[in-house]
Design a protein around this motif. Sequence first.
Motif, PDB file in Angstrom:
ATOM      1  N   GLU A 137       0.824  -1.217   0.000  1.00 46.10           N
ATOM      2  CA  GLU A 137       0.000   0.000   0.000  1.00 46.10           C
ATOM      3  C   GLU A 137       0.860   1.270   0.000  1.00 46.10           C
ATOM      4  O   GLU A 137       0.742   2.130   0.888  1.00 46.10           O
ATOM      5  N   PRO A 138       1.741   1.440  -0.996  1.00 50.96           N
ATOM      6  CA  PRO A 138       2.661   2.577  -0.957  1.00 50.96           C
ATOM      7  C   PRO A 138       2.014   3.942  -1.153  1.00 50.96           C
ATOM      8  O   PRO A 138       2.646   4.961  -0.868  1.00 50.96           O
ATOM      9  N   THR A 139       0.765   3.995  -1.634  1.00 49.23           N
ATOM     10  CA  THR A 139       0.125   5.296  -1.874  1.00 49.23           C
ATOM     11  C   THR A 139      -0.639   5.819  -0.664  1.00 49.23           C
ATOM     12  O   THR A 139      -1.150   6.939  -0.697  1.00 49.23           O
ATOM     13  N   GLU A 140      -0.713   5.044   0.406  1.00 53.55           N
ATOM     14  CA  GLU A 140      -1.529   5.415   1.560  1.00 53.55           C
ATOM     15  C   GLU A 140      -1.065   6.747   2.154  1.00 53.55           C
ATOM     16  O   GLU A 140       0.093   6.920   2.535  1.00 53.55           O
ATOM     17  N   GLY A 141      -1.989   7.725   2.217  1.00 49.69           N
ATOM     18  CA  GLY A 141      -1.708   9.007   2.837  1.00 49.69           C
ATOM     19  C   GLY A 141      -0.805   9.931   2.049  1.00 49.69           C
ATOM     20  O   GLY A 141      -0.211  10.849   2.609  1.00 49.69           O
ATOM     21  N   ILE A 142      -0.700   9.710   0.733  1.00 46.30           N
ATOM     22  CA  ILE A 142       0.200  10.512  -0.100  1.00 46.30           C
ATOM     23  C   ILE A 142      -0.610  11.259  -1.153  1.00 46.30           C
ATOM     24  O   ILE A 142      -1.542  10.707  -1.742  1.00 46.30           O
ATOM     25  N   GLN A 143      -0.236  12.496  -1.432  1.00 48.90           N
ATOM     26  CA  GLN A 143      -0.985  13.295  -2.393  1.00 48.90           C
ATOM     27  C   GLN A 143      -0.781  12.777  -3.817  1.00 48.90           C
ATOM     28  O   GLN A 143       0.271  12.212  -4.143  1.00 48.90           O
ATOM     29  N   PRO A 144      -1.775  12.960  -4.697  1.00 50.73           N
ATOM     30  CA  PRO A 144      -1.753  12.360  -6.043  1.00 50.73           C
ATOM     31  C   PRO A 144      -0.524  12.689  -6.875  1.00 50.73           C
ATOM     32  O   PRO A 144      -0.014  11.816  -7.593  1.00 50.73           O
ATOM     33  N   SER A 145      -0.031  13.912  -6.819  1.00 49.37           N
ATOM     34  CA  SER A 145       1.131  14.271  -7.649  1.00 49.37           C
ATOM     35  C   SER A 145       2.365  13.463  -7.247  1.00 49.37           C
ATOM     36  O   SER A 145       3.173  13.056  -8.104  1.00 49.37           O
ATOM     37  N   ILE A 146       2.522  13.216  -5.953  1.00 53.34           N
ATOM     38  CA  ILE A 146       3.662  12.435  -5.468  1.00 53.34           C
ATOM     39  C   ILE A 146       3.476  10.961  -5.822  1.00 53.34           C
ATOM     40  O   ILE A 146       4.446  10.261  -6.143  1.00 53.34           O
ATOM     41  N   ILE A 147       2.233  10.477  -5.787  1.00 55.54           N
ATOM     42  CA  ILE A 147       1.951   9.087  -6.159  1.00 55.54           C
ATOM     43  C   ILE A 147       2.433   8.815  -7.578  1.00 55.54           C
ATOM     44  O   ILE A 147       3.100   7.809  -7.849  1.00 55.54           O
ATOM     45  N   LYS A 148       2.106   9.716  -8.508  1.00 52.78           N
ATOM     46  CA  LYS A 148       2.511   9.532  -9.901  1.00 52.78           C
ATOM     47  C   LYS A 148       4.026   9.590 -10.036  1.00 52.78           C
ATOM     48  O   LYS A 148       4.633   8.804 -10.782  1.00 52.78           O
ATOM     49  N   GLU A 149       4.656  10.484  -9.305  1.00 53.73           N
ATOM     50  CA  GLU A 149       6.115  10.603  -9.345  1.00 53.73           C
ATOM     51  C   GLU A 149       6.786   9.321  -8.854  1.00 53.73           C
ATOM     52  O   GLU A 149       7.775   8.859  -9.447  1.00 53.73           O
ATOM     53  N   ILE A 150       6.254   8.734  -7.789  1.00 58.36           N
ATOM     54  CA  ILE A 150       6.836   7.498  -7.251  1.00 58.36           C
ATOM     55  C   ILE A 150       6.694   6.359  -8.254  1.00 58.36           C
ATOM     56  O   ILE A 150       7.632   5.574  -8.454  1.00 58.36           O
ATOM     57  N   ALA A 151       5.546   6.253  -8.922  1.00 57.22           N
ATOM     58  CA  ALA A 151       5.351   5.209  -9.927  1.00 57.22           C
ATOM     59  C   ALA A 151       6.347   5.358 -11.065  1.00 57.22           C
ATOM     60  O   ALA A 151       6.969   4.372 -11.510  1.00 57.22           O
ATOM     61  N   GLN A 152       6.519   6.580 -11.555  1.00 59.70           N
ATOM     62  CA  GLN A 152       7.461   6.811 -12.656  1.00 59.70           C
ATOM     63  C   GLN A 152       8.892   6.478 -12.240  1.00 59.70           C
ATOM     64  O   GLN A 152       9.649   5.857 -13.001  1.00 59.70           O
ATOM     65  N   THR A 153       9.262   6.873 -11.016  1.00 64.46           N
ATOM     66  CA  THR A 153      10.613   6.593 -10.525  1.00 64.46           C
ATOM     67  C   THR A 153      10.849   5.096 -10.394  1.00 64.46           C
ATOM     68  O   THR A 153      11.914   4.584 -10.784  1.00 64.46           O
ATOM     69  N   LEU A 154       9.875   4.365  -9.859  1.00 63.20           N
ATOM     70  CA  LEU A 154      10.021   2.914  -9.704  1.00 63.20           C
ATOM     71  C   LEU A 154      10.159   2.222 -11.049  1.00 63.20           C
ATOM     72  O   LEU A 154      10.927   1.262 -11.189  1.00 63.20           O
ATOM     73  N   ASN A 155       9.443   2.697 -12.062  1.00 60.17           N
ATOM     74  CA  ASN A 155       9.548   2.093 -13.388  1.00 60.17           C
ATOM     75  C   ASN A 155      10.955   2.224 -13.956  1.00 60.17           C
ATOM     76  O   ASN A 155      11.513   1.259 -14.503  1.00 60.17           O
ATOM     77  N   VAL A 156      11.541   3.415 -13.824  1.00 60.88           N
ATOM     78  CA  VAL A 156      12.895   3.617 -14.333  1.00 60.88           C
ATOM     79  C   VAL A 156      13.903   2.832 -13.497  1.00 60.88           C
ATOM     80  O   VAL A 156      14.829   2.199 -14.021  1.00 60.88           O
ATOM     81  N   LEU A 157      13.709   2.840 -12.185  1.00 62.65           N
ATOM     82  CA  LEU A 157      14.615   2.127 -11.286  1.00 62.65           C
ATOM     83  C   LEU A 157      14.656   0.632 -11.580  1.00 62.65           C
ATOM     84  O   LEU A 157      15.738   0.026 -11.625  1.00 62.65           O
ATOM     85  N   ARG A 158      13.494   0.031 -11.766  1.00 60.57           N
ATOM     86  CA  ARG A 158      13.496  -1.436 -11.953  1.00 60.57           C
ATOM     87  C   ARG A 158      14.132  -1.828 -13.286  1.00 60.57           C
ATOM     88  O   ARG A 158      14.722  -2.907 -13.394  1.00 60.57           O
ATOM     89  N   GLN A 159      14.058  -0.960 -14.278  1.00 62.68           N
ATOM     90  CA  GLN A 159      14.743  -1.249 -15.530  1.00 62.68           C
ATOM     91  C   GLN A 159      16.248  -1.044 -15.389  1.00 62.68           C
ATOM     92  O   GLN A 159      17.048  -1.866 -15.854  1.00 62.68           O
ATOM     93  N   GLU A 160      16.641   0.027 -14.725  1.00 60.71           N
ATOM     94  CA  GLU A 160      18.078   0.319 -14.567  1.00 60.71           C
ATOM     95  C   GLU A 160      18.753  -0.645 -13.601  1.00 60.71           C
ATOM     96  O   GLU A 160      19.872  -1.110 -13.855  1.00 60.71           O
ATOM     97  N   ARG A 161      18.087  -0.958 -12.491  1.00 59.30           N
ATOM     98  CA  ARG A 161      18.700  -1.793 -11.448  1.00 59.30           C
ATOM     99  C   ARG A 161      18.376  -3.274 -11.598  1.00 59.30           C
ATOM    100  O   ARG A 161      18.964  -4.113 -10.930  1.00 59.30           O
ATOM    101  N   GLY A 162      17.412  -3.603 -12.462  1.00 60.63           N
ATOM    102  CA  GLY A 162      17.151  -5.007 -12.788  1.00 60.63           C
ATOM    103  C   GLY A 162      16.389  -5.793 -11.749  1.00 60.63           C
ATOM    104  O   GLY A 162      16.588  -7.008 -11.623  1.00 60.63           O
ATOM    105  N   PHE A 163      15.493  -5.137 -10.980  1.00 58.05           N
ATOM    106  CA  PHE A 163      14.708  -5.887 -10.005  1.00 58.05           C
ATOM    107  C   PHE A 163      13.251  -5.979 -10.456  1.00 58.05           C
ATOM    108  O   PHE A 163      12.803  -5.227 -11.318  1.00 58.05           O
TER     109      PHE A 163
END
Length: 229
Positions: free
Chosen positions: A156-182
Amino acid sequence: MLDISRLYVSYGESQVIRDISFTVRAHESVAIMGRNGMGKTTLLKSMIGLLPVHAGEIRLDGRAISGLPSYRRVQHGLAYVPQGRMVFPFLTVEQNILSGAEHSGHREVPDYIYRFFPVLKDMKHRNAGNLSGGQQQMLAIARALISDPKVLILDEPTEGIQPSIIKEIAQTLNVLRQERGFAVVVSEQVLSFALDLADRFLVIDRGCIVHEELRANLDQEKVKTFLTV
């Protein structure tokens, strides 16, 4: 990569997870969707070893890990970001991140973490309890990533977080998992976040997987019926 087979998990005499099986492939992101009380958190806690498995098997890269304690599962490549983030409020941002480095050997915060989460670099000497909810979530993710995981598990990573930050976290995780291979396994109720992050969707209802679909073919209206009360 990560194989869950015929998993059963109970609280006392109450069976919460019943005969769940699924596989997470390398670099894949899988969203586990469902209402509160349907077993999402229980499933993730059993995967990381915070709850015992009563039957079934968990394998990572072919190795059975069901009987291992949590710290050994981290050594083998699992990392967990719990619901509510659970940062150490009286430690600094930097100390919080390094608290997750026990099994990776990092003595300093890797450059890539601050590159993806620059706000954490700006606040590295600030106590974590003074951060916003979104910043604490970034910190919890950074603390998990410093263990160099093969699979990142988020509850539940979006719990208590404002929508703009939620989208930013999703985008960051997408790039991270491709770069770091997890790979990523995320439990979630916010469909928009899951759509931004996940390649595949599993819907859990009363402890069972009742629906599975790739994002490209996802029937959003059908999934929403499992998320509304």
